[in-house]
Motif scaffolding. Structure first.
Motif, mmCIF file in Angstrom:
data_model
loop_
_atom_site.group_PDB
_atom_site.id
_atom_site.type_symbol
_atom_site.label_atom_id
_atom_site.label_comp_id
_atom_site.label_asym_id
_atom_site.label_seq_id
_atom_site.Cartn_x
_atom_site.Cartn_y
_atom_site.Cartn_z
ATOM 1 N N TYR A 18 17.316 0.379 38.934
ATOM 2 C CA TYR A 18 18.492 0.421 39.811
ATOM 3 C C TYR A 18 19.399 -0.720 39.387
ATOM 4 O O TYR A 18 18.978 -1.876 39.342
ATOM 5 C CB TYR A 18 18.070 0.271 41.279
ATOM 6 C CG TYR A 18 19.209 0.171 42.252
ATOM 7 C CD1 TYR A 18 19.650 1.285 42.954
ATOM 8 C CD2 TYR A 18 19.858 -1.039 42.481
ATOM 9 C CE1 TYR A 18 20.708 1.190 43.853
ATOM 10 C CE2 TYR A 18 20.914 -1.138 43.368
ATOM 11 C CZ TYR A 18 21.328 -0.024 44.043
ATOM 12 O OH TYR A 18 22.363 -0.124 44.924
ATOM 13 N N ARG A 20 18.422 -5.934 49.891
ATOM 14 C CA ARG A 20 17.227 -5.156 50.229
ATOM 15 C C ARG A 20 17.049 -4.155 49.094
ATOM 16 O O ARG A 20 17.498 -3.018 49.181
ATOM 17 C CB ARG A 20 17.406 -4.458 51.580
ATOM 18 C CG ARG A 20 17.328 -5.407 52.763
ATOM 19 C CD ARG A 20 17.763 -4.764 54.058
ATOM 20 N NE ARG A 20 17.590 -5.670 55.185
ATOM 21 C CZ ARG A 20 18.426 -6.662 55.501
ATOM 22 N NH1 ARG A 20 19.516 -6.868 54.760
ATOM 23 N NH2 ARG A 20 18.194 -7.448 56.529
ATOM 24 N N ILE A 21 16.393 -4.598 48.052
ATOM 25 C CA ILE A 21 16.347 -3.807 46.830
ATOM 26 C C ILE A 21 14.946 -3.693 46.239
ATOM 27 O O ILE A 21 14.689 -2.827 45.405
ATOM 28 C CB ILE A 21 17.318 -4.405 45.784
ATOM 29 C CG1 ILE A 21 17.529 -3.457 44.610
ATOM 30 C CG2 ILE A 21 16.840 -5.768 45.311
ATOM 31 C CD1 ILE A 21 18.552 -3.932 43.616
ATOM 32 N N ASN A 34 11.296 -4.605 55.536
ATOM 33 C CA ASN A 34 12.017 -4.563 54.268
ATOM 34 C C ASN A 34 11.923 -5.904 53.549
ATOM 35 O O ASN A 34 12.007 -6.963 54.178
ATOM 36 C CB ASN A 34 13.489 -4.230 54.504
ATOM 37 C CG ASN A 34 13.672 -2.894 55.181
ATOM 38 O OD1 ASN A 34 13.031 -1.911 54.816
ATOM 39 N ND2 ASN A 34 14.539 -2.839 56.172
ATOM 40 N N THR A 54 21.802 5.992 44.654
ATOM 41 C CA THR A 54 20.805 5.826 45.698
ATOM 42 C C THR A 54 20.857 7.039 46.628
ATOM 43 O O THR A 54 21.860 7.750 46.714
ATOM 44 C CB THR A 54 21.059 4.545 46.499
ATOM 45 O OG1 THR A 54 22.422 4.536 46.934
ATOM 46 C CG2 THR A 54 20.777 3.320 45.649
ATOM 47 N N ILE A 97 13.025 2.258 49.336
ATOM 48 C CA ILE A 97 13.469 0.886 49.107
ATOM 49 C C ILE A 97 13.593 0.140 50.432
ATOM 50 O O ILE A 97 13.192 -1.013 50.536
ATOM 51 C CB ILE A 97 14.801 0.853 48.338
ATOM 52 C CG1 ILE A 97 14.584 1.320 46.886
ATOM 53 C CG2 ILE A 97 15.415 -0.533 48.356
ATOM 54 C CD1 ILE A 97 15.841 1.318 46.047
ATOM 55 N N SER A 98 14.155 0.784 51.455
ATOM 56 C CA SER A 98 14.300 0.117 52.747
ATOM 57 C C SER A 98 14.310 1.150 53.860
ATOM 58 O O SER A 98 14.497 2.347 53.623
ATOM 59 C CB SER A 98 15.580 -0.728 52.792
ATOM 60 O OG SER A 98 16.723 0.074 52.558
ATOM 61 N N CYS A 108 19.507 -0.899 56.575
ATOM 62 C CA CYS A 108 18.980 -0.604 55.244
ATOM 63 C C CYS A 108 19.939 -0.954 54.117
ATOM 64 O O CYS A 108 19.625 -0.697 52.948
ATOM 65 C CB CYS A 108 18.643 0.885 55.129
ATOM 66 S SG CYS A 108 17.458 1.459 56.333
ATOM 67 N N ILE A 112 21.639 -2.067 51.062
ATOM 68 C CA ILE A 112 21.002 -2.698 49.910
ATOM 69 C C ILE A 112 21.616 -4.056 49.609
ATOM 70 O O ILE A 112 20.913 -4.990 49.230
ATOM 71 C CB ILE A 112 21.049 -1.752 48.700
ATOM 72 C CG1 ILE A 112 20.047 -0.616 48.927
ATOM 73 C CG2 ILE A 112 20.758 -2.483 47.401
ATOM 74 C CD1 ILE A 112 19.952 0.381 47.830
ATOM 75 N N ASP A 113 22.916 -4.198 49.762
ATOM 76 C CA ASP A 113 23.524 -5.506 49.550
ATOM 77 C C ASP A 113 24.485 -5.823 50.696
ATOM 78 O O ASP A 113 25.236 -4.973 51.150
ATOM 79 C CB ASP A 113 24.256 -5.572 48.207
ATOM 80 C CG ASP A 113 25.415 -4.592 48.130
ATOM 81 O OD1 ASP A 113 26.566 -5.010 48.373
ATOM 82 O OD2 ASP A 113 25.178 -3.413 47.828
#
Length: 256
Positions: free
Chosen positions: A8, A26-27, A59, A194, A224-225, A233, A235-236
């Motif tokens: 990813y 959260r990766i 997570n 994603t 992933i989360s 959730c 990711i960034d």
């Protein structure tokens, strides 16, 4: 069980310099009863020291701080995992029964549920699959009309959206039906981005369903989360200082 290799890559580019940039990623896929992470490496550029923590939803969170001026933040994971959805997760939390920021229904979405609930019978799995079918018959998958701030009510009004929107709407319907449901962000054999899907509580374990593709979750899905909705959730997420900047994002994912 299936062994998958995953990668990813996200490249965030700002249209002006920023500084004092605090971020949380959260990766890194979690270790769970249904997936064993064999290896996972994380690379962040510009180089920065990070701290690993775990949030309330289980997570993995990578936190960092970039003090000096910069115009980009790139991060990448690569690894391998064994996935086995014949096993079950039992990490239940009561909060998954209640509507959240992105899933709170409006009058139109509530009326839609009321119009189909008399036919929503049987086991929790039966009811979930029925509601997923009803959603699939009503919504059309289309990119470019919604974004990460779009709620279930807004997407339902459009009758179009992407995986995030399908997941939020199904979670909203399930919670109206008294079924605990949670939002999952991860990687799947889709289109190089994603993906998101839903897990519902059967009464003693979680089962996965993909409303955007109207199918059960298989060993081709890597978590992933997880959380109540997209907000839990993301990711960034970050806070920074500088002139008003527009953030451009390039994402590439591979799951083989």
């Amino acid at each position: 069980m299936k062994r998958v290799n995953f990668s990813y890559i996200t490249k965030l580019t700002f249209d002006d310099y920023v500084h004092d940039h605090s971020f949380a990623l959260r990766i890194i896929p979690p270790e769970t009863d249904t997936q064993h992470v064999i290896s996972c490496s994380l690379h962040i550029s510009p180089h920065v020291s990070t701290q690993q923590t775990t949030d309330a939803f289980g997570n993995n969170v990578t936190a960092g701080y970039l003090k000096g001026d910069h115009r980009f933040l790139d991060f990448e994971i690569k690894g391998a995992a064994d996935i086995d959805h014949s096993k079950h997760r039992t990490d239940y939390m009561p909060c998954y029964l209640y509507q959240s920021q992105y899933t709170k229904p409006d009058e139109a979405l509530t009326n839609f549920y009321e119009s189909v609930k008399s036919r929503c019978t049987g086991t929790v799995q039966d009811r979930t699959e029925f509601l997923c079918d009803a959603l699939s018959d009503t919504m059309e998958y289309e990119k470019g009309l919604t974004d990460t701030s779009t709620t279930s009510a807004q997407a339902f009004a459009l009758k179009k959206g992407v995986c995030q929107d399908f997941s939020h709407i199904l979670i909203s319907l399930l919670r109206m039906d008294g079924i605990a449901a949670r939002y999952i962000a991860g990687l799947a054999f889709c289109d190089g981005e994603t993906h998101s899907w839903v897990e519902y509580w059967t009464g003693d374990h979680w089962e996965g369903i993909d409303p955007a593709n109207n199918c059960p979750v298989s060993d081709d899905y890597l978590v992933i989360s997880q959380g109540r909705d997209f907000r839990d959730c993301s990711i960034d997420r970050g806070v920074m200082f500088g002139r008003y900047t527009r953030q451009l994002q390039l994402v590439r994912t591979v799951l083989t």
